[in-house]
Design an enzyme around this catalytic site. Structure first.
Site, PDB file in Angstrom:
ATOM      1  N   GLU A 260       0.831  -1.206   0.000  1.00 10.86           N
ATOM      2  CA  GLU A 260       0.000   0.000   0.000  1.00 10.86           C
ATOM      3  C   GLU A 260       0.870   1.264   0.000  1.00 10.86           C
ATOM      4  O   GLU A 260       0.652   2.177  -0.794  1.00 10.86           O
ATOM      5  CB  GLU A 260      -0.919  -0.033   1.224  1.00 10.86           C
ATOM      6  CG  GLU A 260      -2.159   0.802   1.024  1.00 10.86           C
ATOM      7  CD  GLU A 260      -3.155   0.649   2.163  1.00 10.86           C
ATOM      8  OE1 GLU A 260      -3.891  -0.340   2.174  1.00 10.86           O
ATOM      9  OE2 GLU A 260      -3.184   1.529   3.041  1.00 10.86           O
ATOM     10  N   ARG A 286      -5.098  33.733 -17.128  1.00  8.12           N
ATOM     11  CA  ARG A 286      -5.682  34.757 -16.255  1.00  8.12           C
ATOM     12  C   ARG A 286      -4.807  36.019 -16.243  1.00  8.12           C
ATOM     13  O   ARG A 286      -3.608  35.946 -15.946  1.00  8.12           O
ATOM     14  CB  ARG A 286      -5.802  34.183 -14.834  1.00  8.12           C
ATOM     15  CG  ARG A 286      -6.205  35.178 -13.769  1.00  8.12           C
ATOM     16  CD  ARG A 286      -7.646  35.590 -13.900  1.00  8.12           C
ATOM     17  NE  ARG A 286      -8.062  36.417 -12.756  1.00  8.12           N
ATOM     18  CZ  ARG A 286      -9.199  37.099 -12.735  1.00  8.12           C
ATOM     19  NH1 ARG A 286     -10.035  37.046 -13.764  1.00  8.12           N
ATOM     20  NH2 ARG A 286      -9.525  37.819 -11.681  1.00  8.12           N
ATOM     21  N   GLN A 297       6.666  36.700 -10.535  1.00  7.66           N
ATOM     22  CA  GLN A 297       7.579  35.682 -10.004  1.00  7.66           C
ATOM     23  C   GLN A 297       6.973  34.918  -8.819  1.00  7.66           C
ATOM     24  O   GLN A 297       7.217  33.722  -8.653  1.00  7.66           O
ATOM     25  CB  GLN A 297       8.894  36.340  -9.587  1.00  7.66           C
ATOM     26  CG  GLN A 297      10.023  35.344  -9.466  1.00  7.66           C
ATOM     27  CD  GLN A 297      11.331  36.034  -9.146  1.00  7.66           C
ATOM     28  OE1 GLN A 297      11.469  36.666  -8.104  1.00  7.66           O
ATOM     29  NE2 GLN A 297      12.284  35.933 -10.042  1.00  7.66           N
TER      30      GLN A 297
END
Ligand SMILES: Cc1cc2nc3c(=O)[nH]c(=O)nc-3n(C[C@H](O)[C@H](O)[C@H](O)COP(=O)(O)OP(=O)(O)OC[C@H]3O[C@@H](n4cnc5c(N)ncnc54)[C@H](O)[C@@H]3O)c2cc1C
Length: 407
Positions: A260, A286, A297
Protein backbone atom coordinates in the site's frame (compact mmCIF):
# COMPACT_ATOMS: atom_id res chain seq x y z
CA UNK A 1 -9.85 -5.59 -22.99
CA UNK A 2 -7.78 -7.06 -20.18
CA UNK A 3 -4.07 -6.45 -20.17
CA UNK A 4 -2.23 -9.64 -19.49
CA UNK A 5 1.46 -9.33 -18.91
CA UNK A 6 3.66 -12.37 -18.48
CA UNK A 7 4.19 -12.98 -14.79
CA UNK A 8 7.92 -12.49 -15.21
CA UNK A 9 7.81 -9.48 -17.53
CA UNK A 10 10.17 -6.88 -16.03
CA UNK A 11 8.74 -3.58 -17.15
CA UNK A 12 10.84 -1.69 -14.65
CA UNK A 13 13.24 -1.51 -17.61
CA UNK A 14 16.32 -0.64 -15.63
CA UNK A 15 18.31 -2.01 -18.54
CA UNK A 16 18.30 -0.67 -22.06
CA UNK A 17 18.07 -4.07 -23.67
CA UNK A 18 15.50 -4.68 -26.43
CA UNK A 19 13.37 -6.59 -23.95
CA UNK A 20 13.46 -3.68 -21.52
CA UNK A 21 12.60 -1.21 -24.28
CA UNK A 22 9.72 -3.41 -25.48
CA UNK A 23 8.38 -3.74 -21.97
CA UNK A 24 8.62 0.01 -21.49
CA UNK A 25 6.72 0.62 -24.72
CA UNK A 26 4.04 -1.88 -23.64
CA UNK A 27 3.74 -0.18 -20.26
CA UNK A 28 3.43 3.25 -21.88
CA UNK A 29 0.72 1.96 -24.23
CA UNK A 30 -1.09 0.40 -21.27
CA UNK A 31 -1.01 3.71 -19.40
CA UNK A 32 -2.42 5.53 -22.43
CA UNK A 33 -5.29 3.04 -22.66
CA UNK A 34 -6.05 3.22 -18.94
CA UNK A 35 -6.05 7.00 -19.09
CA UNK A 36 -8.44 6.96 -22.05
CA UNK A 37 -10.67 4.50 -20.17
CA UNK A 38 -10.65 6.75 -17.09
CA UNK A 39 -11.60 9.83 -19.11
CA UNK A 40 -14.35 7.94 -20.90
CA UNK A 41 -15.92 6.00 -18.03
CA UNK A 42 -14.87 7.76 -14.81
CA UNK A 43 -15.27 11.37 -15.84
CA UNK A 44 -16.97 12.62 -12.68
CA UNK A 45 -17.23 11.97 -8.93
CA UNK A 46 -20.72 10.61 -8.22
CA UNK A 47 -21.80 12.62 -5.18
CA UNK A 48 -23.64 11.48 -3.13
CA UNK A 49 -22.04 8.05 -3.31
CA UNK A 50 -24.12 5.64 -5.41
CA UNK A 51 -23.44 1.93 -4.79
CA UNK A 52 -24.89 0.74 -8.13
CA UNK A 53 -22.76 3.21 -10.10
CA UNK A 54 -19.71 2.19 -8.05
CA UNK A 55 -20.33 -1.48 -8.93
CA UNK A 56 -20.75 -0.59 -12.59
CA UNK A 57 -17.44 1.25 -12.59
CA UNK A 58 -15.77 -1.55 -10.67
CA UNK A 59 -16.78 -4.16 -13.24
CA UNK A 60 -15.46 -1.96 -16.03
CA UNK A 61 -12.19 -1.49 -14.14
CA UNK A 62 -12.08 -5.27 -13.69
CA UNK A 63 -12.47 -5.66 -17.44
CA UNK A 64 -9.41 -3.43 -17.88
CA UNK A 65 -7.36 -5.65 -15.56
CA UNK A 66 -7.03 -2.83 -13.01
CA UNK A 67 -8.46 -4.44 -9.88
CA UNK A 68 -6.07 -7.40 -10.13
CA UNK A 69 -3.14 -5.69 -11.84
CA UNK A 70 -0.34 -7.19 -9.71
CA UNK A 71 -1.95 -10.59 -9.18
CA UNK A 72 -0.28 -13.43 -11.10
CA UNK A 73 -2.03 -14.39 -14.32
CA UNK A 74 -2.56 -17.93 -13.00
CA UNK A 75 -5.20 -16.51 -10.62
CA UNK A 76 -6.88 -14.16 -13.08
CA UNK A 77 -4.69 -11.11 -12.54
CA UNK A 78 -2.66 -9.08 -15.03
CA UNK A 79 0.74 -10.10 -13.61
CA UNK A 80 2.16 -6.58 -13.58
CA UNK A 81 5.32 -5.73 -11.66
CA UNK A 82 5.01 -2.99 -9.01
CA UNK A 83 6.65 -0.29 -11.15
CA UNK A 84 4.24 -0.81 -14.03
CA UNK A 85 1.28 -1.18 -11.67
CA UNK A 86 2.15 2.17 -10.08
CA UNK A 87 2.42 3.80 -13.52
CA UNK A 88 -0.99 2.39 -14.48
CA UNK A 89 -2.53 3.67 -11.24
CA UNK A 90 -1.00 7.09 -11.93
CA UNK A 91 -2.68 7.02 -15.36
CA UNK A 92 -6.00 6.22 -13.67
CA UNK A 93 -5.53 9.15 -11.27
CA UNK A 94 -4.57 11.44 -14.14
CA UNK A 95 -7.49 10.46 -16.35
CA UNK A 96 -10.26 10.59 -13.74
CA UNK A 97 -11.16 13.18 -11.10
CA UNK A 98 -12.58 10.34 -8.99
CA UNK A 99 -9.47 9.78 -6.84
CA UNK A 100 -11.74 8.05 -4.32
CA UNK A 101 -12.52 5.33 -6.85
CA UNK A 102 -8.80 4.85 -7.62
CA UNK A 103 -8.16 4.72 -3.85
CA UNK A 104 -10.83 2.05 -3.42
CA UNK A 105 -9.30 -0.02 -6.23
CA UNK A 106 -5.86 0.29 -4.64
CA UNK A 107 -7.10 -0.53 -1.11
CA UNK A 108 -8.87 -3.61 -2.48
CA UNK A 109 -5.80 -4.72 -4.40
CA UNK A 110 -2.85 -3.87 -2.18
CA UNK A 111 -4.33 -4.24 1.32
CA UNK A 112 -6.62 -7.21 0.77
CA UNK A 113 -6.00 -9.12 -2.45
CA UNK A 114 -2.18 -9.14 -2.23
CA UNK A 115 -2.23 -10.63 1.29
CA UNK A 116 -4.25 -13.51 -0.16
CA UNK A 117 -1.68 -13.84 -2.98
CA UNK A 118 1.27 -13.75 -0.59
CA UNK A 119 -0.09 -15.66 2.41
CA UNK A 120 -2.99 -17.71 1.03
CA UNK A 121 -2.95 -21.46 0.49
CA UNK A 122 -3.37 -22.72 -3.07
CA UNK A 123 -6.99 -23.54 -2.26
CA UNK A 124 -7.65 -20.07 -0.84
CA UNK A 125 -6.11 -18.39 -3.88
CA UNK A 126 -8.17 -20.46 -6.32
CA UNK A 127 -11.30 -19.82 -4.31
CA UNK A 128 -11.10 -16.03 -3.90
CA UNK A 129 -8.69 -14.47 -6.37
CA UNK A 130 -10.35 -14.94 -9.80
CA UNK A 131 -13.56 -13.07 -8.90
CA UNK A 132 -11.58 -10.41 -7.01
CA UNK A 133 -9.51 -9.81 -10.17
CA UNK A 134 -12.38 -9.85 -12.66
CA UNK A 135 -14.30 -7.15 -10.80
CA UNK A 136 -17.16 -9.45 -9.80
CA UNK A 137 -16.24 -9.19 -6.12
CA UNK A 138 -14.84 -6.36 -4.00
CA UNK A 139 -12.50 -6.71 -1.02
CA UNK A 140 -11.93 -4.71 2.16
CA UNK A 141 -9.28 -4.84 4.86
CA UNK A 142 -10.31 -4.30 8.47
CA UNK A 143 -7.72 -3.77 11.19
CA UNK A 144 -8.49 -0.29 12.60
CA UNK A 145 -10.82 -0.12 15.59
CA UNK A 146 -12.33 2.79 17.51
CA UNK A 147 -9.68 2.32 20.24
CA UNK A 148 -6.85 1.03 18.04
CA UNK A 149 -5.68 3.20 15.16
CA UNK A 150 -1.93 3.76 15.02
CA UNK A 151 -1.52 1.26 17.85
CA UNK A 152 -2.73 -1.76 15.90
CA UNK A 153 -1.51 -4.29 18.45
CA UNK A 154 -4.02 -2.87 20.93
CA UNK A 155 -6.96 -4.11 18.89
CA UNK A 156 -9.76 -5.74 20.86
CA UNK A 157 -11.51 -7.93 18.31
CA UNK A 158 -11.18 -11.49 19.59
CA UNK A 159 -11.09 -14.76 17.67
CA UNK A 160 -11.59 -17.86 19.77
CA UNK A 161 -10.99 -21.29 18.29
CA UNK A 162 -13.78 -23.85 18.74
CA UNK A 163 -12.99 -27.08 16.91
CA UNK A 164 -12.78 -26.50 13.17
CA UNK A 165 -13.79 -22.85 13.32
CA UNK A 166 -13.17 -19.55 15.10
CA UNK A 167 -15.74 -17.22 16.65
CA UNK A 168 -15.01 -13.53 16.00
CA UNK A 169 -16.37 -10.69 18.13
CA UNK A 170 -15.44 -7.02 17.88
CA UNK A 171 -15.86 -3.69 16.13
CA UNK A 172 -13.85 -2.29 13.23
CA UNK A 173 -13.76 1.33 12.07
CA UNK A 174 -12.80 3.20 8.90
CA UNK A 175 -12.95 0.16 6.67
CA UNK A 176 -12.55 1.25 3.05
CA UNK A 177 -15.01 -0.46 0.68
CA UNK A 178 -16.98 -1.99 3.59
CA UNK A 179 -20.39 -0.82 2.28
CA UNK A 180 -19.83 -2.64 -1.02
CA UNK A 181 -17.43 -5.42 -0.02
CA UNK A 182 -18.04 -9.11 -0.66
CA UNK A 183 -14.91 -10.32 1.11
CA UNK A 184 -13.09 -8.92 4.17
CA UNK A 185 -9.64 -9.60 5.53
CA UNK A 186 -10.19 -9.12 9.26
CA UNK A 187 -7.44 -8.90 11.87
CA UNK A 188 -8.33 -10.31 15.30
CA UNK A 189 -6.47 -11.19 18.49
CA UNK A 190 -6.08 -14.94 19.00
CA UNK A 191 -3.65 -14.36 21.86
CA UNK A 192 -4.59 -11.02 23.46
CA UNK A 193 -1.50 -9.31 24.84
CA UNK A 194 0.62 -11.59 22.68
CA UNK A 195 2.17 -8.68 20.78
CA UNK A 196 3.35 -9.33 17.25
CA UNK A 197 2.35 -12.99 17.38
CA UNK A 198 -1.01 -12.34 19.02
CA UNK A 199 -2.86 -11.37 15.83
CA UNK A 200 -4.41 -13.58 13.18
CA UNK A 201 -5.82 -12.58 9.78
CA UNK A 202 -9.08 -14.16 8.58
CA UNK A 203 -10.84 -14.05 5.24
CA UNK A 204 -14.48 -13.39 6.12
CA UNK A 205 -17.25 -13.46 3.53
CA UNK A 206 -19.62 -10.49 3.76
CA UNK A 207 -22.67 -12.74 4.10
CA UNK A 208 -21.28 -14.50 7.19
CA UNK A 209 -23.97 -14.35 9.90
CA UNK A 210 -22.94 -11.84 12.58
CA UNK A 211 -21.01 -9.53 10.21
CA UNK A 212 -22.78 -6.19 9.82
CA UNK A 213 -21.67 -3.02 8.07
CA UNK A 214 -22.66 0.45 9.30
CA UNK A 215 -23.73 3.35 7.11
CA UNK A 216 -21.10 4.93 4.86
CA UNK A 217 -19.25 7.86 6.47
CA UNK A 218 -19.59 11.37 5.10
CA UNK A 219 -15.92 12.27 4.49
CA UNK A 220 -14.25 15.54 3.53
CA UNK A 221 -12.48 13.91 0.59
CA UNK A 222 -12.25 10.67 -1.37
CA UNK A 223 -16.01 10.88 -1.59
CA UNK A 224 -16.08 8.27 -4.35
CA UNK A 225 -14.67 5.71 -1.91
CA UNK A 226 -17.13 4.28 0.63
CA UNK A 227 -15.91 3.80 4.21
CA UNK A 228 -17.80 2.33 7.18
CA UNK A 229 -17.69 0.53 10.51
CA UNK A 230 -17.90 -3.25 10.59
CA UNK A 231 -19.26 -5.28 13.52
CA UNK A 232 -18.53 -8.91 14.21
CA UNK A 233 -20.95 -10.52 16.64
CA UNK A 234 -20.40 -14.23 17.16
CA UNK A 235 -19.15 -14.55 13.58
CA UNK A 236 -18.32 -18.19 12.86
CA UNK A 237 -15.38 -18.41 10.46
CA UNK A 238 -13.94 -21.76 9.31
CA UNK A 239 -10.35 -22.44 10.40
CA UNK A 240 -9.59 -22.92 6.69
CA UNK A 241 -10.12 -19.14 6.28
CA UNK A 242 -7.06 -18.24 8.37
CA UNK A 243 -4.56 -16.37 6.22
CA UNK A 244 -0.97 -17.47 6.77
CA UNK A 245 -1.25 -19.18 10.14
CA UNK A 246 -2.61 -18.47 13.59
CA UNK A 247 -0.35 -15.74 14.99
CA UNK A 248 0.79 -14.54 11.55
CA UNK A 249 -1.64 -11.60 11.39
CA UNK A 250 0.98 -8.92 12.01
CA UNK A 251 3.13 -10.31 9.18
CA UNK A 252 0.12 -10.32 6.86
CA UNK A 253 -0.57 -6.72 7.86
CA UNK A 254 3.05 -5.67 7.35
CA UNK A 255 2.96 -7.23 3.86
CA UNK A 256 -0.18 -5.30 2.96
CA UNK A 257 1.34 -2.02 4.20
CA UNK A 258 4.48 -2.65 2.12
CA UNK A 259 2.32 -2.81 -1.04
CA UNK A 260 0.00 0.00 0.00
CA UNK A 261 2.67 2.51 1.02
CA UNK A 262 4.60 1.79 -2.16
CA UNK A 263 1.95 1.64 -4.89
CA UNK A 264 -1.38 3.06 -3.67
CA UNK A 265 -0.18 6.65 -3.62
CA UNK A 266 0.56 6.57 -7.35
CA UNK A 267 -3.10 7.53 -7.90
CA UNK A 268 -2.28 10.84 -6.20
CA UNK A 269 0.65 11.43 -8.56
CA UNK A 270 -1.82 11.34 -11.45
CA UNK A 271 -4.25 13.65 -9.68
CA UNK A 272 -1.45 16.11 -8.89
CA UNK A 273 -0.22 16.08 -12.49
CA UNK A 274 -3.75 16.80 -13.73
CA UNK A 275 -4.19 19.73 -11.34
CA UNK A 276 -0.69 21.07 -12.00
CA UNK A 277 -1.40 21.10 -15.76
CA UNK A 278 -4.66 22.97 -15.28
CA UNK A 279 -2.92 25.39 -12.90
CA UNK A 280 -0.25 26.20 -15.50
CA UNK A 281 -3.00 26.78 -18.07
CA UNK A 282 -4.84 29.03 -15.63
CA UNK A 283 -1.87 31.25 -14.75
CA UNK A 284 -1.01 31.64 -18.44
CA UNK A 285 -4.55 32.72 -19.26
CA UNK A 286 -5.68 34.76 -16.26
CA UNK A 287 -4.63 38.40 -16.62
CA UNK A 288 -4.35 40.99 -13.86
CA UNK A 289 -2.59 44.34 -14.11
CA UNK A 290 -2.64 43.83 -17.89
CA UNK A 291 -0.45 40.70 -17.95
CA UNK A 292 -0.88 36.93 -17.38
CA UNK A 293 -0.45 36.26 -13.64
CA UNK A 294 2.08 33.53 -14.51
CA UNK A 295 4.48 36.35 -15.33
CA UNK A 296 4.67 37.39 -11.68
CA UNK A 297 7.58 35.68 -10.00
CA UNK A 298 5.54 34.96 -6.88
CA UNK A 299 3.23 32.93 -9.09
CA UNK A 300 5.76 31.22 -11.34
CA UNK A 301 7.99 30.22 -8.42
CA UNK A 302 4.98 28.70 -6.69
CA UNK A 303 4.32 26.64 -9.85
CA UNK A 304 7.98 25.57 -9.90
CA UNK A 305 7.77 24.49 -6.25
CA UNK A 306 4.64 22.47 -7.06
CA UNK A 307 6.50 20.80 -9.94
CA UNK A 308 9.45 20.03 -7.67
CA UNK A 309 7.17 18.48 -5.04
CA UNK A 310 5.44 16.28 -7.61
CA UNK A 311 8.55 15.12 -9.46
CA UNK A 312 10.55 14.36 -6.32
CA UNK A 313 7.60 12.44 -4.84
CA UNK A 314 7.30 10.42 -8.06
CA UNK A 315 11.02 9.52 -7.94
CA UNK A 316 10.70 8.30 -4.36
CA UNK A 317 7.62 6.26 -5.21
CA UNK A 318 9.33 4.72 -8.24
CA UNK A 319 12.38 3.87 -6.14
CA UNK A 320 10.15 2.14 -3.58
CA UNK A 321 8.36 0.25 -6.37
CA UNK A 322 11.69 -0.91 -7.82
CA UNK A 323 12.66 -2.15 -4.37
CA UNK A 324 9.40 -4.05 -4.07
CA UNK A 325 9.97 -5.58 -7.52
CA UNK A 326 13.40 -6.78 -6.32
CA UNK A 327 11.86 -8.31 -3.20
CA UNK A 328 13.45 -5.76 -0.89
CA UNK A 329 12.25 -5.82 2.73
CA UNK A 330 13.37 -2.22 3.26
CA UNK A 331 10.76 -0.29 5.28
CA UNK A 332 12.29 3.12 4.67
CA UNK A 333 11.70 3.51 0.93
CA UNK A 334 7.90 2.87 1.15
CA UNK A 335 7.66 5.17 4.20
CA UNK A 336 9.54 7.96 2.37
CA UNK A 337 7.35 7.52 -0.70
CA UNK A 338 4.15 7.64 1.35
CA UNK A 339 5.33 10.75 3.17
CA UNK A 340 6.50 12.54 0.04
CA UNK A 341 3.41 11.87 -2.06
CA UNK A 342 0.85 12.67 0.61
CA UNK A 343 2.61 15.87 1.70
CA UNK A 344 3.06 16.93 -1.94
CA UNK A 345 -0.65 16.34 -2.59
CA UNK A 346 -1.68 18.62 0.29
CA UNK A 347 0.84 21.26 -0.75
CA UNK A 348 -0.14 21.16 -4.43
CA UNK A 349 -3.82 21.23 -3.49
CA UNK A 350 -3.28 24.33 -1.33
CA UNK A 351 -1.14 26.10 -3.93
CA UNK A 352 -3.54 25.27 -6.75
CA UNK A 353 -6.42 26.77 -4.76
CA UNK A 354 -4.36 29.89 -4.01
CA UNK A 355 -3.37 30.43 -7.64
CA UNK A 356 -6.99 30.33 -8.75
CA UNK A 357 -7.97 33.12 -6.37
CA UNK A 358 -11.65 33.05 -5.41
CA UNK A 359 -12.34 30.49 -8.14
CA UNK A 360 -10.20 28.06 -6.14
CA UNK A 361 -12.65 27.82 -3.29
CA UNK A 362 -15.70 27.01 -5.39
CA UNK A 363 -16.98 23.50 -4.67
CA UNK A 364 -16.21 20.89 -7.29
CA UNK A 365 -13.17 22.63 -8.78
CA UNK A 366 -10.20 20.36 -9.49
CA UNK A 367 -7.92 22.20 -7.04
CA UNK A 368 -10.27 22.09 -4.07
CA UNK A 369 -11.13 18.46 -4.88
CA UNK A 370 -7.44 17.53 -4.81
CA UNK A 371 -6.99 19.34 -1.50
CA UNK A 372 -9.95 17.51 0.05
CA UNK A 373 -8.77 14.17 -1.35
CA UNK A 374 -5.21 14.82 -0.13
CA UNK A 375 -6.08 15.36 3.55
CA UNK A 376 -6.88 11.69 4.30
CA UNK A 377 -3.64 10.60 2.57
CA UNK A 378 -1.59 11.88 5.50
CA UNK A 379 -3.64 9.61 7.78
CA UNK A 380 -4.36 6.25 6.12
CA UNK A 381 -1.73 3.54 5.57
CA UNK A 382 -0.20 4.64 8.88
CA UNK A 383 -0.14 8.36 9.62
CA UNK A 384 2.79 10.47 8.45
CA UNK A 385 3.96 10.76 12.05
CA UNK A 386 4.09 6.95 12.23
CA UNK A 387 6.10 6.87 8.95
CA UNK A 388 8.58 9.30 10.52
CA UNK A 389 8.81 7.06 13.59
CA UNK A 390 9.58 4.10 11.32
CA UNK A 391 12.24 6.02 9.40
CA UNK A 392 13.76 7.35 12.64
CA UNK A 393 13.94 3.83 14.04
CA UNK A 394 15.71 2.63 10.88
CA UNK A 395 18.21 5.45 11.41
CA UNK A 396 18.88 4.10 14.89
CA UNK A 397 17.00 6.94 16.55
CA UNK A 398 14.53 4.84 18.46
CA UNK A 399 11.06 5.72 17.25
CA UNK A 400 8.36 4.88 19.69
CA UNK A 401 6.73 1.80 18.22
CA UNK A 402 5.59 -0.42 21.09
CA UNK A 403 7.87 -3.42 21.60
CA UNK A 404 6.98 -6.23 19.22
CA UNK A 405 5.52 -4.36 16.27
CA UNK A 406 2.46 -2.41 15.14
CA UNK A 407 2.31 0.04 12.27
C1 LIG B 1 -9.83 7.56 4.15
C2 LIG B 1 -9.38 6.53 5.13
C3 LIG B 1 -9.44 5.20 4.78
C4 LIG B 1 -9.06 4.22 5.70
N1 LIG B 1 -9.17 2.90 5.33
C5 LIG B 1 -8.89 1.93 6.24
C6 LIG B 1 -9.09 0.55 5.91
O1 LIG B 1 -9.48 0.20 4.79
N2 LIG B 1 -8.86 -0.36 6.88
C7 LIG B 1 -8.42 -0.03 8.12
O2 LIG B 1 -8.21 -0.93 8.93
N3 LIG B 1 -8.20 1.27 8.46
C8 LIG B 1 -8.44 2.25 7.55
N4 LIG B 1 -8.25 3.58 7.87
C9 LIG B 1 -7.83 3.92 9.22
C10 LIG B 1 -6.39 4.41 9.30
O3 LIG B 1 -5.50 3.36 9.10
C11 LIG B 1 -6.23 5.07 10.68
O4 LIG B 1 -7.05 6.23 10.68
C12 LIG B 1 -4.78 5.47 10.96
O5 LIG B 1 -3.98 4.33 11.15
C13 LIG B 1 -4.66 6.37 12.20
O6 LIG B 1 -5.40 5.89 13.26
P1 LIG B 1 -6.39 6.88 14.06
O7 LIG B 1 -7.26 7.51 13.03
O8 LIG B 1 -7.04 6.09 15.12
O9 LIG B 1 -5.48 7.99 14.65
P2 LIG B 1 -4.65 7.92 16.03
O10 LIG B 1 -3.82 6.69 16.06
O11 LIG B 1 -5.58 8.19 17.16
O12 LIG B 1 -3.68 9.16 15.84
C14 LIG B 1 -4.09 10.50 16.09
C15 LIG B 1 -2.87 11.39 15.94
O13 LIG B 1 -1.85 11.00 16.89
C16 LIG B 1 -0.66 10.72 16.22
N5 LIG B 1 0.04 9.61 16.85
C17 LIG B 1 -0.47 8.45 17.34
N6 LIG B 1 0.50 7.67 17.80
C18 LIG B 1 1.66 8.33 17.59
C19 LIG B 1 3.02 8.04 17.85
N7 LIG B 1 3.40 6.87 18.40
N8 LIG B 1 3.96 8.95 17.50
C20 LIG B 1 3.58 10.13 16.92
N9 LIG B 1 2.32 10.45 16.65
C21 LIG B 1 1.37 9.56 16.98
C22 LIG B 1 -1.07 10.33 14.79
O14 LIG B 1 -0.01 10.48 13.87
C23 LIG B 1 -2.23 11.30 14.56
O15 LIG B 1 -1.73 12.53 14.14
C24 LIG B 1 -8.59 4.58 6.97
C25 LIG B 1 -8.49 5.94 7.31
C26 LIG B 1 -8.87 6.90 6.41
C27 LIG B 1 -8.76 8.35 6.79
Amino acid sequence: MTFVFGADADTSADSDTDTGADAQADAAEMCRMVEAFARRELGDVPDPFAPAEFRRRWLLAGGQGLVGSVVPTAYGGSGLDPVTAAAVLEALGHGSPDTGFAFSVAAHLFATVMPIVEFGTEEQKRRWLPALCSGERIAAHAITEPEAGSDTLALRTRAVREGDHYVLDGAKAFTTNAPVADVFVVQAATAPGGGFFGLTAFVVEADTPGLTVGPAYDKVGLRGSPTADVRLDGCVVPASHVLGAEGAGASVFAGSMKWERTCLFAAYLGAMRRVLDSTVAHVKEREQFGVPIGGFQAVSHRVVDMTLALESARLLLREAARGLARGSEDEVAPALAKLAVSEAAVRIGLDAVQLRGALGVLSGGDAETLLRDALPARIFSGTNEIQKNNIARALGLGGNRRPGGGR
